[in-house]
Design an enzyme around this catalytic site. Structure first.
Site, PDB file in Angstrom:
ATOM      1  NE  ARG A 126      -2.362  -1.254   3.172  1.00 32.19           N
ATOM      2  CZ  ARG A 126      -1.345  -0.869   4.740  1.00 32.19           C
ATOM      3  NH1 ARG A 126      -1.781   0.430   4.346  1.00 32.19           N
ATOM      4  NH2 ARG A 126      -1.220  -1.405   5.272  1.00 32.19           N
TER       5      ARG A 126
ATOM      6  CE1 TYR B 275       0.205  -6.095  -1.857  1.00 31.03           C
ATOM      7  CE2 TYR B 275      -0.597  -3.924  -0.795  1.00 31.03           C
ATOM      8  CZ  TYR B 275      -0.179  -4.960  -0.747  1.00 31.03           C
ATOM      9  OH  TYR B 275      -0.591  -5.752   0.323  1.00 31.03           O
TER      10      TYR B 275
ATOM     11  CE  LYS C 261      -6.045  -3.893   4.351  1.00 37.26           C
ATOM     12  NZ  LYS C 261      -6.510  -5.068   5.452  1.00 37.26           N
TER      13      LYS C 261
ATOM     14  CG  HIS D 172      -7.157  -3.244   9.819  1.00 41.96           C
ATOM     15  ND1 HIS D 172      -6.318  -2.621  10.113  1.00 41.96           N
ATOM     16  CD2 HIS D 172      -7.343  -4.208   9.413  1.00 41.96           C
ATOM     17  CE1 HIS D 172      -5.272  -3.787   9.626  1.00 41.96           C
ATOM     18  NE2 HIS D 172      -6.353  -4.163   8.623  1.00 41.96           N
TER      19      HIS D 172
ATOM     20  CB  SER E  82      -0.976  -4.915   8.641  1.00 39.81           C
ATOM     21  OG  SER E  82      -1.536  -4.474   7.804  1.00 39.81           O
TER      22      SER E  82
ATOM     23  CB  CYS F 171       0.033  -6.690  14.730  1.00 38.00           C
ATOM     24  SG  CYS F 171       0.921  -5.851  14.616  1.00 38.00           S
TER      25      CYS F 171
ATOM     26  CG  ASP G 103      -8.004  -7.475   6.423  1.00 36.00           C
ATOM     27  OD1 ASP G 103      -6.549  -7.025   7.238  1.00 36.00           O
ATOM     28  OD2 ASP G 103      -8.330  -7.077   5.518  1.00 36.00           O
TER      29      ASP G 103
ATOM     30  NE  ARG H 129      -0.100  -8.578   2.146  1.00 39.87           N
ATOM     31  CZ  ARG H 129      -0.836  -7.922   3.531  1.00 39.87           C
ATOM     32  NH1 ARG H 129      -1.712  -8.261   3.707  1.00 39.87           N
ATOM     33  NH2 ARG H 129      -0.241  -7.224   3.532  1.00 39.87           N
TER      34      ARG H 129
END
Length: 658
Positions: A121, A270, A279, A299, A321, A323, A346, A440
């Site tokens: 991102r 991406y 998002k 989120h 992200s 974590c 997510d 990913r």
């Protein structure tokens, strides 16, 4: 190959169609489209439809497609239906263009490797456009740069987009993707239409959303979120694509118009920048829609936890992200009798129902997870999910056609013959990783072995607890319960975490990441906090979930993790559920909240003894510095938009520390 309709459609139109089109243009077209001087108001179609029927689209969708086709000038248009036949065609196209290649070790798995300049991102190039800057973000203190979003005026955005989008799809196919965020027809769901010139986006959106004709039938002539995306490389390209991945990093821009429900993304392929349902729609525009309509777009993962007694509770959790969000969502519990089932890993859309229960849906239909660190040891359920019908991006490839990334070393004692994500032979003794740190997997949710039976329930699942957490190496205890709803909102507003590879930041720097939403706020963060605080007022009968702060990442004096994490996090959930069920004597109040009493926390069966006192200590000096740090952040970044309740919470924490 599936049969393709190659009939060229050049239409004249009768006066009735012209009148309908003109009326729509004046009433419904976006401000941006209204400012495009080159648009011809005669609805002439000078493009070919190669799949689907444009005349079968609902009127508003058809006008959206035609307006942007005249702007972007694609050679052909493909209207997506989400079918298996179509998926075979898209896969064939991607293979033919050398954008993906098959991983023959698995069933229907594919690998794409991107231009190294298009791997994450791009927060610095992501904008919200509103008439007033303060609607998008608080005014930072004089001299400070805002960390809470990027604003652009509508006029400036029009100029920027008119530099980028005219004829940007020349020589390419424009794909029309009707998609639903959430179960089709759910009262909590929203519908979008994405236009894109990337077949990779089509393949990924088919996994990540509910896509196709059923969505159009449900939509009818209602409003929808308008999503426009281009890789920004009309054909013929002036320079060859790196790794056959078309993108335009120099002109990349992701823009959101919350007042007109529009998203425009240019230059990046991406996922976080190009899968506009994720998002961009689900969080940035979703949070703004939630503010207007009285719900929350967050989120957050959603899990169902069944106790040994058979009682089931649903929990949401917000983590930045990388974590541990996906690992928790797919966790294998270590306490006998517990069962964890996943609704989503997510994003959560949540709204209080008529009975006052907070209900949540996962608006997505797939997993877009980080590969490095994922293994049978850390997340066996994810590993079972991704070995079929999956698109991998920027992972390494083994000599037998499998995937490889950092974290799978135990499974590959012989690392010879691995090709890294750049397409070069990988040297295991070298310093370069085989897979990109933000590589990913994109997999369907229905392949998850522990998918919750209510994952597709249009009414959502009832939420009993909300968790906030991040990577905090020092000072923050393993778990603490907020003293009340307002204190819990303070947990979210004051969150900090070491940054990750999911965005373009470098190194391990502690960053403020309130609600794990810092890159995703769709409107002023101060107003966002107030929206959370207002929930009990909006819903007077609300049965407010308990709110907790968790930290799996605390380290000791030798930099070792103090808590084993992963499946052992069941022990934290066990304590939380017992607190929800009224076990009032299991905790002790500290300045930062209620922490477990050791005798009421299940440590039985742990392989190694944990340093309890160190794990749950609340160092006074650390927390005094924390108060100063949070107060400074609020002052510099939120200013006069900070709700007074947050200042009150800071003062109360300061008092409790003394």
């Amino acid at each position: 190959m599936p049969e393709r309709n190659e009939i060229e459609r050049h239409s004249g139109s009768d006066s009735e169609e012209m009148a309908e089109f003109s009326a729509h243009f004046v009433k419904d077209a976006s401000p941006l489209l209204a400012k495009r001087p080159r648009l011809n108001l005669i609805p002439k179609r000078d493009f070919r439809i190669i799949y689907g029927e444009v005349d079968s689209l609902p009127a508003k969708v058809r006008h959206f497609v035609e307006e942007n086709a005249r702007w972007c000038k694609p050679e052909t248009i493909h209207i997506c239906d989400g079918s298996e036949r179509e998926n075979e065609l898209i896969t064939y196209t991607l293979q033919k263009d050398n954008i993906i290649r098959r991983l023959p070790k698995y069933d229907n798995c594919w690998l794409a490797c991107t231009d190294p300049a298009d791997v994450a991102r791009v927060e610095s190039k992501t904008f919200i456009s509103t008439d007033l800057q303060r609607d998008t973000m608080p005014t930072p203190k004089y001299g400070a740069k805002s960390q809470l979003g990027n604003w652009m005026s509508p006029d400036d955005l029009d100029n920027e987009l008119n530099i980028r989008f005219p004829e940007c799809m020349k020589g390419r196919t424009m794909y029309v993707i009707p998609f639903s965020m959430g179960p089709v027809g759910s009262p909590l769901s929203k519908i979008g239409i994405q236009l894109t010139d990337s077949a990779y986006v089509v393949a990924s959106m088919r996994i990540m959303t509910r896509m196709g004709g059923k969505v159009l039938n449900t939509l009818g002539d209602s409003e929808f979120i308008k999503c426009l995306h281009s890789v920004g490389q009309p054909l013929p390209m002036k320079t060859p694509a790196i790794q056959n991945w078309p993108c335009n990093p120099d002109l990349t821009q992701i823009a959101h118009r919350p007042d007109t429900n529009e998203i425009e993304s240019f230059g990046s392929g991406y996922g976080g920048n190009s899968l506009l349902g994720k998002k961009c729609f689900a969080l940035r525009l979703g949070s703004r829609l939630g503010q207007k309509e009285g719900w929350l777009a967050e989120h957050m993962l959603i899990i169902g936890v069944t106790t040994p007694s058979g009682k089931k509770r649903y929990i949401t959790a917000a983590f930045p992200s990388q974590c541990g969000k996906t690992n928790l969502a797919m966790m294998l519990p270590t306490i006998p009798g517990y069962k964890i089932e996943c609704v989503g890993d997510d994003i959560a859309w949540m709204k209080f129902d008529k009975e006052g229960r907070l209900r949540a849906i996962n608006p997505e239909n797939g997993f877009f997870g980080v590969c490095p660190g994922t293994s049978d040891d850390t997340n066996p359920n994810a590993m079972k999910t991704i070995t079929s019908n999956t698109v991998f991006t920027n992972v390494a490839e083994t000599k037998d056609g499998g995937f490889y990334w950092e974290g799978l070393e135990k499974d590959f004692p012989d690392k010879s013959g691995i090709t890294d994500w750049h397409g070069a032979p990988w040297d295991p003794a070298g310093e370069k990783p085989a897979a990109h740190p933000n590589s990913r997997f994109c997999s369907p949710v229905d392949q998850l072995p522990i998918l919750d039976p209510h994952a597709h329930d249009p009414e959502g699942v009832p939420i009993d607890a909300i968790l906030f957490g991040g990577r905090r190496p020092h000072g923050v205890p393993l778990v603490a319960e907020s003293l009340d709803w307002e204190h819990g909102v303070f947990y979210g507003a004051s969150m900090q975490s070491e940054n990750t590879a999911a965005a373009e930041h470098k190194g391990h720097k502690l960053m403020h990441d309130p609600f794990a939403m810092r890159p995703f706020f769709g409107y002023n963060f101060g107003h966002y906090i107030q929206h959370w605080l207002d929930m009990p007022k909006i819903y007077p009968n609300a049965k407010l979930p308990k709110i907790y702060q968790v930290n799996w990442f605390r380290r000791g004096e030798h930099n070792e993790f103090l808590w084993p994490g992963f499946g052992e996090n069941t022990r934290v959930l066990d304590w939380i559920i017992r607190r929800i069920e009224g076990e009032t004597d299991s905790g002790v109040e500290t300045p930062v909240g209620i922490i477990p009493k050791k005798e009421h926390f299940n440590l039985e069966g742990l392989k190694e003894e944990v340093p309890w006192d160190e794990l749950f200590s609340v160092p006074e000096d650390f927390w005094k510095e924390e108060v100063t740090r949070v107060a400074q952040y609020f002052e510099e970044q939120v200013g006069e938009d900070l709700p007074p309740a947050m200042t009150k919470q800071l003062d109360a924490l300061k008092q409790r520390l003394h």
